[in-house]
Structure formats: C-alpha cells, structure tokens
Design a protein around this motif. Structure first.
Motif, mmCIF file in Angstrom:
data_model
loop_
_atom_site.group_PDB
_atom_site.id
_atom_site.type_symbol
_atom_site.label_atom_id
_atom_site.label_comp_id
_atom_site.label_asym_id
_atom_site.label_seq_id
_atom_site.Cartn_x
_atom_site.Cartn_y
_atom_site.Cartn_z
ATOM 1 N N SER A 10 0.952 -1.303 0.205
ATOM 2 C CA SER A 10 -0.047 -0.393 0.272
ATOM 3 C C SER A 10 0.995 1.388 -0.088
ATOM 4 O O SER A 10 1.755 1.003 0.321
ATOM 5 C CB SER A 10 -0.686 0.119 1.469
ATOM 6 O OG SER A 10 -1.388 1.351 0.968
ATOM 7 N N GLY A 11 0.581 2.304 -0.625
ATOM 8 C CA GLY A 11 1.022 3.842 -0.589
ATOM 9 C C GLY A 11 0.127 4.661 -1.848
ATOM 10 O O GLY A 11 -0.679 4.210 -2.167
ATOM 11 N N PRO A 12 0.646 5.482 -1.335
ATOM 12 C CA PRO A 12 -0.705 6.721 -1.068
ATOM 13 C C PRO A 12 -0.541 7.135 -3.269
ATOM 14 O O PRO A 12 -0.902 7.748 -3.777
ATOM 15 C CB PRO A 12 0.045 8.583 -1.176
ATOM 16 C CG PRO A 12 1.547 7.939 -0.716
ATOM 17 C CD PRO A 12 1.218 6.241 -0.911
ATOM 18 N N ASP A 13 0.911 6.651 -4.187
ATOM 19 C CA ASP A 13 0.122 6.115 -5.295
ATOM 20 C C ASP A 13 0.399 4.898 -6.201
ATOM 21 O O ASP A 13 1.936 4.452 -6.439
ATOM 22 C CB ASP A 13 2.107 7.041 -5.691
ATOM 23 C CG ASP A 13 1.993 8.147 -6.936
ATOM 24 O OD1 ASP A 13 1.014 7.099 -8.224
ATOM 25 O OD2 ASP A 13 2.636 8.076 -7.815
ATOM 26 N N ALA A 14 -0.745 4.580 -5.702
ATOM 27 C CA ALA A 14 -0.734 3.105 -6.186
ATOM 28 C C ALA A 14 0.386 3.188 -7.677
ATOM 29 O O ALA A 14 0.519 1.385 -7.686
ATOM 30 C CB ALA A 14 -2.266 2.066 -6.057
ATOM 31 N N TRP A 51 -2.576 -1.814 -3.682
ATOM 32 C CA TRP A 51 -3.655 -0.746 -3.883
ATOM 33 C C TRP A 51 -3.196 0.938 -2.684
ATOM 34 O O TRP A 51 -2.067 0.948 -2.448
ATOM 35 C CB TRP A 51 -4.946 -0.953 -3.096
ATOM 36 C CG TRP A 51 -4.566 -1.791 -1.631
ATOM 37 C CD1 TRP A 51 -3.616 -1.869 -0.547
ATOM 38 C CD2 TRP A 51 -6.047 -1.201 -0.556
ATOM 39 N NE1 TRP A 51 -4.072 -2.037 0.348
ATOM 40 C CE2 TRP A 51 -5.186 -1.558 0.489
ATOM 41 C CE3 TRP A 51 -6.989 -0.426 -0.724
ATOM 42 C CZ2 TRP A 51 -5.931 -1.839 1.412
ATOM 43 C CZ3 TRP A 51 -7.790 -0.403 0.333
ATOM 44 C CH2 TRP A 51 -7.580 -0.988 1.847
ATOM 45 N N ASP A 52 -4.209 0.736 -2.889
ATOM 46 C CA ASP A 52 -3.727 2.757 -2.160
ATOM 47 C C ASP A 52 -4.674 2.586 -0.180
ATOM 48 O O ASP A 52 -5.659 2.753 -0.421
ATOM 49 C CB ASP A 52 -4.454 3.728 -2.715
ATOM 50 C CG ASP A 52 -3.925 5.488 -1.692
ATOM 51 O OD1 ASP A 52 -3.322 4.838 -0.523
ATOM 52 O OD2 ASP A 52 -4.292 6.171 -1.948
ATOM 53 N N THR A 54 -3.877 3.576 2.467
ATOM 54 C CA THR A 54 -3.135 5.013 3.248
ATOM 55 C C THR A 54 -4.157 5.482 4.197
ATOM 56 O O THR A 54 -3.659 5.703 4.999
ATOM 57 C CB THR A 54 -2.685 5.357 2.509
ATOM 58 O OG1 THR A 54 -2.815 6.760 1.228
ATOM 59 C CG2 THR A 54 -0.830 5.436 1.761
ATOM 60 N N ALA A 55 -5.178 5.781 3.981
ATOM 61 C CA ALA A 55 -6.557 6.008 4.277
ATOM 62 C C ALA A 55 -7.067 5.485 6.052
ATOM 63 O O ALA A 55 -7.173 5.802 6.609
ATOM 64 C CB ALA A 55 -8.096 6.613 3.541
ATOM 65 N N GLY A 58 -2.056 2.848 5.992
ATOM 66 C CA GLY A 58 -0.846 3.663 5.781
ATOM 67 C C GLY A 58 0.010 2.786 5.009
ATOM 68 O O GLY A 58 -0.544 2.242 4.023
ATOM 69 N N SER A 59 1.012 3.582 4.276
ATOM 70 C CA SER A 59 1.740 2.676 3.260
ATOM 71 C C SER A 59 3.161 1.172 4.472
ATOM 72 O O SER A 59 3.312 1.655 5.210
ATOM 73 C CB SER A 59 3.453 4.153 2.709
ATOM 74 O OG SER A 59 2.669 5.143 2.122
#
Length: 118
Positions: A10-14, A51-52, A54-55, A58-59
C-alpha cells in the motif's frame, strides 16, 4: 489452517507502485478494479495485491498469514508480546488485522468470511 498465503503493498501513489513492481521486479500486476485494488497472481509463489490503503492503514508492504479466527489470533499476538497496528475489520471477502511482532515488524492476519476469489 495457518499459512503465509498473500501479500499486500500500500502507498499513496498506487499507480507508481504498480509500475515499479512491474518494471523493477517483473511482477505480473493486474489492472486495478474499481476500488483501486490490483491483484498480483501467484505465478508460482504467493499472490498479492497493490493498492492505496493509506487512509486506513498507511504505507506498508506486508505478508498475510491465513488463520481460522482473526480475533483469536490477535489475542494470541498481544499475549505473546506483539501489538495491534490495525484492528480486525472486514476487507472484501475476508476479515483482516495488522499486528506487529515483538521487534515491531508488521504482519497481516486474515480469515475468509465470504467466497474466496477464483
């Protein structure tokens, strides 16, 4: 059943993560579904997804251990010196949690609650 059966990244720029893992490591990352969840088929190893998240979590890059009961496994983790990172919750056709081991390493736990994909 207890087995390492899945991984998740997971990360903010999937989109960038998908491109990185496709290009740098050659993982056969699929196209994302409407929720942004892109599956990586097992292809001789364990399957996973990018996927993202992060909400909510997190990453992270985490492997998942399939267990019969996520809540009971979380209780065993905390009794054994680990901690809860992400409390048990529904996640598609599964119930998941993220915990940390005594060294602080994140580990995912999941159990099927619905029909497994495939």
């Amino acid at each position: 059943m207890t087995a390492t059966t899945f991984f998740e990244i997971s990360g903010p720029d999937a989109g960038r993560l998908r491109a990185f893992y496709r290009g740098a490591l050659g993982l056969p990352v699929g196209d994302p579904d409407p929720s942004g969840y892109a599956l990586v088929p097992p292809d001789g190893g364990i399957g996973g997804a990018i996927w993202d998240g992060t909400a909510t979590a997190g990453s992270y890059a985490v492997f998942y251990v399939q267990v019969d009961d996520v809540d009971a496994a979380v209780d065993r983790v905390t009794a054994g010196g680990g901690a809860v990172v992400l409390a048990p919750r529904p996640h598609g056709p599964a119930r998941i949690a993220h915990v940390s081991d005594p060294a602080g390493n994140r580990v995912g736990l999941f159990q099927w609650t619905g029909q497994p994909p495939g």
